[in-house]
Write a protein that holds these residues in place. Structure first.
Motif, short mmCIF file in Angstrom:
data_model
loop_
_atom_site.label_atom_id
_atom_site.label_comp_id
_atom_site.label_asym_id
_atom_site.label_seq_id
_atom_site.Cartn_x
_atom_site.Cartn_y
_atom_site.Cartn_z
N GLY A 124 0.81 -1.21 0.00
CA GLY A 124 0.00 0.00 0.00
C GLY A 124 0.85 1.26 0.00
O GLY A 124 0.55 2.23 -0.71
N ARG A 125 1.92 1.25 0.80
CA ARG A 125 2.78 2.44 0.84
C ARG A 125 3.59 2.60 -0.44
O ARG A 125 3.87 3.72 -0.88
CB ARG A 125 3.70 2.38 2.06
CG ARG A 125 3.01 2.82 3.35
CD ARG A 125 3.98 3.01 4.49
NE ARG A 125 4.51 1.74 4.96
CZ ARG A 125 3.89 0.98 5.87
NH1 ARG A 125 2.72 1.34 6.36
NH2 ARG A 125 4.42 -0.15 6.28
N LEU A 126 3.98 1.48 -1.05
CA LEU A 126 4.68 1.55 -2.33
C LEU A 126 3.85 2.31 -3.36
O LEU A 126 4.34 3.26 -4.01
CB LEU A 126 4.97 0.12 -2.82
CG LEU A 126 5.39 -0.08 -4.27
CD1 LEU A 126 6.66 0.67 -4.59
CD2 LEU A 126 5.56 -1.57 -4.56
N HIS A 127 2.60 1.94 -3.50
CA HIS A 127 1.75 2.60 -4.50
C HIS A 127 1.39 4.02 -4.08
O HIS A 127 1.26 4.90 -4.93
CB HIS A 127 0.52 1.74 -4.76
CG HIS A 127 0.84 0.47 -5.49
ND1 HIS A 127 1.08 0.43 -6.85
CD2 HIS A 127 1.01 -0.81 -5.05
CE1 HIS A 127 1.36 -0.81 -7.21
NE2 HIS A 127 1.33 -1.58 -6.15
N MET A 128 1.25 4.25 -2.77
CA MET A 128 0.98 5.60 -2.29
C MET A 128 2.14 6.54 -2.62
O MET A 128 1.93 7.67 -3.09
CB MET A 128 0.76 5.59 -0.77
CG MET A 128 0.52 6.96 -0.16
SD MET A 128 0.52 6.92 1.65
CE MET A 128 -0.90 5.86 1.94
N LYS A 129 3.37 6.07 -2.42
CA LYS A 129 4.54 6.90 -2.70
C LYS A 129 4.65 7.22 -4.19
O LYS A 129 4.93 8.36 -4.58
CB LYS A 129 5.81 6.19 -2.22
CG LYS A 129 5.93 6.06 -0.71
CD LYS A 129 7.10 5.15 -0.36
CE LYS A 129 7.17 4.85 1.11
NZ LYS A 129 8.27 3.90 1.44
N LEU A 130 4.44 6.21 -5.03
CA LEU A 130 4.52 6.45 -6.47
C LEU A 130 3.47 7.46 -6.91
O LEU A 130 3.75 8.36 -7.71
CB LEU A 130 4.33 5.13 -7.22
CG LEU A 130 5.52 4.17 -7.22
CD1 LEU A 130 5.09 2.82 -7.77
CD2 LEU A 130 6.69 4.73 -8.02
N ALA A 131 2.25 7.31 -6.39
CA ALA A 131 1.18 8.24 -6.77
C ALA A 131 1.46 9.64 -6.26
O ALA A 131 1.30 10.63 -7.00
CB ALA A 131 -0.16 7.73 -6.24
N SER A 132 1.90 9.75 -5.02
CA SER A 132 2.16 11.06 -4.43
C SER A 132 3.26 11.80 -5.17
O SER A 132 3.20 13.02 -5.34
CB SER A 132 2.54 10.89 -2.95
OG SER A 132 2.77 12.14 -2.34
N ALA A 133 4.28 11.05 -5.64
CA ALA A 133 5.40 11.66 -6.35
C ALA A 133 5.12 11.86 -7.84
O ALA A 133 5.98 12.36 -8.57
CB ALA A 133 6.65 10.81 -6.17
N GLY A 134 3.93 11.45 -8.31
CA GLY A 134 3.57 11.64 -9.70
C GLY A 134 4.21 10.66 -10.66
O GLY A 134 4.33 10.94 -11.85
N LEU A 135 4.60 9.48 -10.15
CA LEU A 135 5.29 8.50 -10.99
C LEU A 135 4.46 7.24 -11.26
O LEU A 135 4.89 6.36 -12.01
CB LEU A 135 6.61 8.08 -10.34
CG LEU A 135 7.62 9.20 -10.06
CD1 LEU A 135 8.84 8.65 -9.35
CD2 LEU A 135 8.01 9.91 -11.35
N ALA A 136 3.28 7.15 -10.66
CA ALA A 136 2.49 5.92 -10.75
C ALA A 136 2.13 5.59 -12.19
O ALA A 136 2.19 4.42 -12.61
CB ALA A 136 1.23 6.02 -9.90
N GLU A 137 1.74 6.58 -12.97
CA GLU A 137 1.33 6.32 -14.34
C GLU A 137 2.49 5.80 -15.18
O GLU A 137 2.31 4.91 -16.02
CB GLU A 137 0.76 7.59 -14.97
CG GLU A 137 0.23 7.39 -16.38
CD GLU A 137 -0.34 8.65 -16.99
OE1 GLU A 137 -0.68 8.62 -18.19
OE2 GLU A 137 -0.44 9.67 -16.29
N LEU A 138 3.68 6.33 -14.95
CA LEU A 138 4.84 5.88 -15.71
C LEU A 138 5.21 4.44 -15.36
O LEU A 138 5.54 3.63 -16.24
CB LEU A 138 6.04 6.80 -15.44
CG LEU A 138 6.11 8.10 -16.24
CD1 LEU A 138 7.15 9.04 -15.63
CD2 LEU A 138 6.45 7.81 -17.70
N VAL A 139 5.17 4.12 -14.08
CA VAL A 139 5.57 2.77 -13.63
C VAL A 139 4.49 1.75 -13.99
O VAL A 139 4.78 0.60 -14.33
CB VAL A 139 5.86 2.77 -12.13
CG1 VAL A 139 6.13 1.35 -11.61
CG2 VAL A 139 7.06 3.67 -11.82
N GLY A 140 3.23 2.17 -13.91
CA GLY A 140 2.13 1.28 -14.24
C GLY A 140 2.05 0.09 -13.32
O GLY A 140 2.21 0.21 -12.11
N GLU A 141 1.81 -1.09 -13.89
CA GLU A 141 1.60 -2.30 -13.09
C GLU A 141 2.89 -2.92 -12.59
O GLU A 141 2.87 -3.85 -11.77
CB GLU A 141 0.83 -3.33 -13.92
CG GLU A 141 1.62 -3.84 -15.13
CD GLU A 141 0.82 -4.83 -15.95
OE1 GLU A 141 -0.29 -5.22 -15.53
OE2 GLU A 141 1.32 -5.23 -17.03
#
Length: 236
Positions: A124-141
């Motif tokens: 949960g924290r892994l995905h929270m950090k990626l989203a908060s830093a604006g990187l979730a879309e780039l990293v994807g699944e």
């Protein structure tokens, strides 16, 4: 800190790049250490920030608790973990990507090079950090935590081996980017080429030497240097 002399670019020698998260893509380590130290002090274990950071860097959450028990004879109270969880969630709600991290991921995407994240963070924290830093879309699944491999986090090699397999790439044709000895050890043991990245400004003067001793190919101190080492063309 002066980085060791660079060897030639790794361009053409790899098929994918596997990134650690904390201290490599997101600037979260100082925030996390502050939460730990503040909460530990309230629950009977006062520690200097530097001392805690030294014992915790690159470790899984359970391993941090084991090390606190081994080194200080401390075990958490019933209230400790819920308090820590709440404070982590608040701290990671607003998080910065490390300077140049987004540029690196975008350059890999333009070059058609697949990449993934392998982190000892809880899912949960892994995905929270990626989203908060604006990187979730780039990293994807392609963001993986120890729960994907039966809890066997770094320094075990399983997490990076899994990330390579999920990308459909031979781990020996991967570059791993790490900032900690446990993470670098995991990459080396998995069979990847490992680059040490010390880009947050929180690095200890001995960190580069420790990473090199763990078997990294080279140490760089910015994403710009990482991009150069990978042979990536980044627009100016």
């Amino acid at each position: 800190m002066t980085a060791p002399t660079h060897s030639p670019t790794l361009a053409g020698t790899f098929d994918a790049v596997l990134f650690d998260l904390d201290g490599v893509l997101v600037d979260s380590e100082a925030l996390a250490a502050d939460v730990w130290v503040r909460t530990l002090a309230e629950h009977g274990l006062p520690l200097a920030l530097n001392d805690f950071a030294h014992l915790a860097v690159g470790q899984t959450f359970p391993n941090v608790l084991v090390r606190l028990s081994d080194l200080h004879g401390w075990t958490p109270t019933d209230a400790f973990l819920p308090t820590l969880e709440t404070r982590f969630n608040a701290a990671f709600d607003s998080l910065d990507a490390i300077e140049g991290a987004r540029d690196t991921l975008e350059a890999l995407r333009r070059a058609g090079v697949p990449f993934a994240v392998g982190s000892n963070s809880e899912r949960g924290r892994l995905h929270m950090k990626l989203a908060s830093a604006g990187l979730a879309e780039l990293v994807g699944e392609h963001a993986y935590d120890p729960s994907w491999v039966g809890g066997r986090g770094k320094p075990e090699p399983d997490l990076y081996a899994l990330a390579a397999a999920q990308l459909g790439v031979d781990i020996t044709r991967c570059v791993v980017v790490e900032d900690s000895v446990p993470g670098a050890t995991a990459g080396v043991r998995a069979g990847a080429t490992v680059i040490g990245l010390l880009a947050t400004g929180h690095a200890h003067p001995d960190d580069a030497a420790h990473l090199l001793a763990a078997g990294v190919n080279r140490v760089v101190t910015s994403h710009a240097q990482l991009q150069e080492a990978l042979g990536l063309a980044v627009p100016v």
